[in-house]
Enzyme design. Structure first.
Site, mmCIF file in Angstrom:
data_model
loop_
_atom_site.group_PDB
_atom_site.id
_atom_site.type_symbol
_atom_site.label_atom_id
_atom_site.label_comp_id
_atom_site.label_asym_id
_atom_site.label_seq_id
_atom_site.Cartn_x
_atom_site.Cartn_y
_atom_site.Cartn_z
ATOM 1 C CG ASP A 2 -2.181 -0.892 0.914
ATOM 2 O OD1 ASP A 2 -2.256 -1.492 -0.178
ATOM 3 O OD2 ASP A 2 -3.052 -0.982 1.805
ATOM 4 C CE1 TYR B 101 -4.704 3.241 1.731
ATOM 5 C CE2 TYR B 101 -2.312 3.386 1.642
ATOM 6 C CZ TYR B 101 -3.460 2.897 2.237
ATOM 7 O OH TYR B 101 -3.369 2.079 3.326
ATOM 8 C CG ASN C 128 -5.731 -3.517 0.098
ATOM 9 O OD1 ASN C 128 -4.791 -3.469 0.884
ATOM 10 N ND2 ASN C 128 -6.784 -2.730 0.215
ATOM 11 C CG HIS D 230 -0.703 -5.465 2.207
ATOM 12 N ND1 HIS D 230 -0.181 -4.267 2.635
ATOM 13 C CD2 HIS D 230 -2.049 -5.270 2.087
ATOM 14 C CE1 HIS D 230 -1.150 -3.373 2.750
ATOM 15 N NE2 HIS D 230 -2.295 -3.967 2.437
ATOM 16 C CG HIS E 105 -8.112 -5.201 7.008
ATOM 17 N ND1 HIS E 105 -8.906 -5.108 5.880
ATOM 18 C CD2 HIS E 105 -7.553 -3.968 7.194
ATOM 19 C CE1 HIS E 105 -8.822 -3.872 5.407
ATOM 20 N NE2 HIS E 105 -8.024 -3.168 6.186
ATOM 21 C CG HIS F 196 -4.490 -5.292 4.964
ATOM 22 N ND1 HIS F 196 -4.927 -4.518 3.903
ATOM 23 C CD2 HIS F 196 -5.438 -6.249 5.151
ATOM 24 C CE1 HIS F 196 -6.071 -4.990 3.466
ATOM 25 N NE2 HIS F 196 -6.413 -6.027 4.202
ATOM 26 C CB VAL F 197 -4.182 -3.914 10.613
ATOM 27 C CG1 VAL F 197 -4.835 -3.297 11.855
ATOM 28 C CG2 VAL F 197 -4.899 -5.186 10.200
ATOM 29 C CG HIS F 198 -4.813 1.658 8.111
ATOM 30 N ND1 HIS F 198 -5.885 2.208 7.429
ATOM 31 C CD2 HIS F 198 -4.118 0.932 7.189
ATOM 32 C CE1 HIS F 198 -5.832 1.841 6.153
ATOM 33 N NE2 HIS F 198 -4.764 1.070 5.996
#
Length: 443
Positions: A176, A179, A209, A293, A303, A330-332
């Site tokens: 990522d 964006y 993603n 990711h 997620h 992926h997880v912020h």
């Protein structure tokens, strides 16, 4: 507008008061920040969006973009400013089209051999500004900056400033990047945003993603912009895809896996990973780090269990090969697990870290499971970055740094690691030794 802003502030304050995070009570988590768009600042003939990446033992690849199609694909370089006693035109150039968008000319040039721990000055395309970079050392110590899910917001800019405030050797990014999400000018903006950092130190990335960018029938396979702009050394590692690869640097073997590429036991990626792990000599390369990711372990509600199928397919390979640490995005948020295998604490399993806190436009993933699972050691929904300093064959130091600490060296979380490659407490598993022998015989 003031009423709307007050409502938003109240919303974030309520989220910050939730008890499901382990942040210190006095710490107030930041809300999302506005997006940044950076337009072109140089002439159409000059290189822009310059970034570098490692290729093999002692080579570097520099990538840049020009608006004009007929500019030279040449890199001139040397060890003193303005004195370019060497040059290279080895590489490729490409462009791509995405609906009505036409990219500039994308140049990928590989050059070397280069000396370790040496500063080089270089110029792309025969004109434009001078850049410089420092090559990584060939031996320990070496320091990695690690951050995922960057995007391009004011928090992203803060993350990059914190990273750049203290020297490092290589940046690792588990997916990522821009964006852009099919809005191709955002790829150009991202390239300009990161250029001051990515032109000075090698950036080694894998996809997430937000890099997929598929469209039914027309762009079914995805990753068109990512593969065109961020070429990694996949061929040198025996991979057939830019979406997964590995590289060695200063006694560390780093593996970049693809969450959005087939990963079952019959897939090309699985078989490549199996062969790649079998080639690692832990005497020469005592450390193995993996980036992917989608996290395989995650106590955040965002997620949840998305990485479970990949974990079930590939986790045993990493466990048997005694991988030291697995980093994910992926997880912020930030989360550090203990050594784990098959959902249980295991002293011979990798440490798992989620570091998807770069500053993306979607904001933070603020809600964690409550109570925290026993295998989760530290978790916090904040923007920041991590640093992994590998001191020698046996020990490395991990630290995590919040963005909004005035002192970028402040460590909100830290841990000392001991490598499996130097320890006899977890000897290579018999199954892995048999697989290793079989694969080496085939090679």
């Amino acid at each position: 507008m003031a009423k709307k802003n007050s409502s938003l502030l109240l919303f974030f304050l309520l989220l910050n008061s939730l008890p499901n995070s382990d942040a210190l009570p006095e710490y107030s988590r930041p809300p999302p920040c506005p997006a940044i768009f950076i337009g072109p600042t140089r002439s159409e003939s000059e290189p822009e969006q310059v970034h570098i990446s490692l290729v093999g033992k002692d080579h570097m690849r520099v990538t840049w973009i020009t608006s004009h199609k007929h500019e030279k694909s040449i890199v001139e370089y040397g060890t003193s400013p303005g004195n370019y006693d060497k040059s290279s035109m080895t590489g490729e150039r490409m462009s791509y089209r995405y609906f009505f968008y036409n990219s500039g000319e994308i140049h990928h040039i590989t050059f070397g051999p280069l000396g370790p721990n040496t500063t080089y000055y270089y110029r792309c395309g025969g004109n434009g500004p001078e850049f410089s970079f420092k090559t990584p050392p060939s031996t320990f110590p070496i320091e990695f900056a690690i951050v995922g899910d960057l995007g391009q917001t004011e928090w992203t800019a803060s993350t990059l400033e914190h990273i750049g405030a203290k020297d490092y050797d290589v940046l690792l990014l588990p997916g990522d990047l821009s964006y852009a999400d099919t809005q191709q000018p955002l790829w150009d903006s991202f390239g300009r945003l990161v250029e001051p950092y990515a032109s000075k130190r090698p950036w080694m990335v894998t996809h997430g993603n937000h890099e997929i960018e598929t469209f039914p029938i027309i762009y079914r396979h995805g990753f068109k912009a990512y593969n065109s702009r961020w070429l990694m050394p996949y061929q040198e590692s025996g991979s057939t895809s830019n979406l997964y690869y590995s590289f060695d640097v200063a006694g560390c073997h780093v593996i970049m896996l693809g969450s959005y590429v087939d990963f079952d036991a019959q897939s090309d990626q699985y078989m490549w990973l199996q062969a790649d792990l079998a080639k690692v000599d832990r005497v020469v390369t005592p450390w193995i780090f993996v980036l992917v990711h989608v996290p395989w372990y995650n106590s955040n509600l965002a997620h949840k269990v998305e990485g479970e199928s990949m974990r079930k397919s590939m986790e045993e390979l990493l466990y048997n090969a005694q991988v030291d640490v697995v980093f994910a995005g992926h997880v912020h948020a930030y989360e550090r697990f203990t050594r784990v295998y098959d959902n249980k604490a295991d002293p011979c399993g990798p440490i798992y870290m989620t570091i998807g806190d770069g500053g993306n436009r979607e904001g933070l993933a603020m809600i964690f499971e409550n109570p925290s699972p026993s295998i989760s050691m530290f978790r916090e929904a904040s923007f920041g970055h991590g640093r992994l300093k590998v001191h020698n064959e046996t020990h490395a130091h991990w630290s995590w740094h919040r963005n909004n600490e005035a002192n970028s060296t402040f460590m909100a979380d830290e841990l000392w690691l001991k490598s499996f490659g130097s320890s006899k407490s977890c000897l290579p598993h018999e199954k892995f030794q048999e697989m290793n022998t079989h694969i080496k015989d085939e090679l």
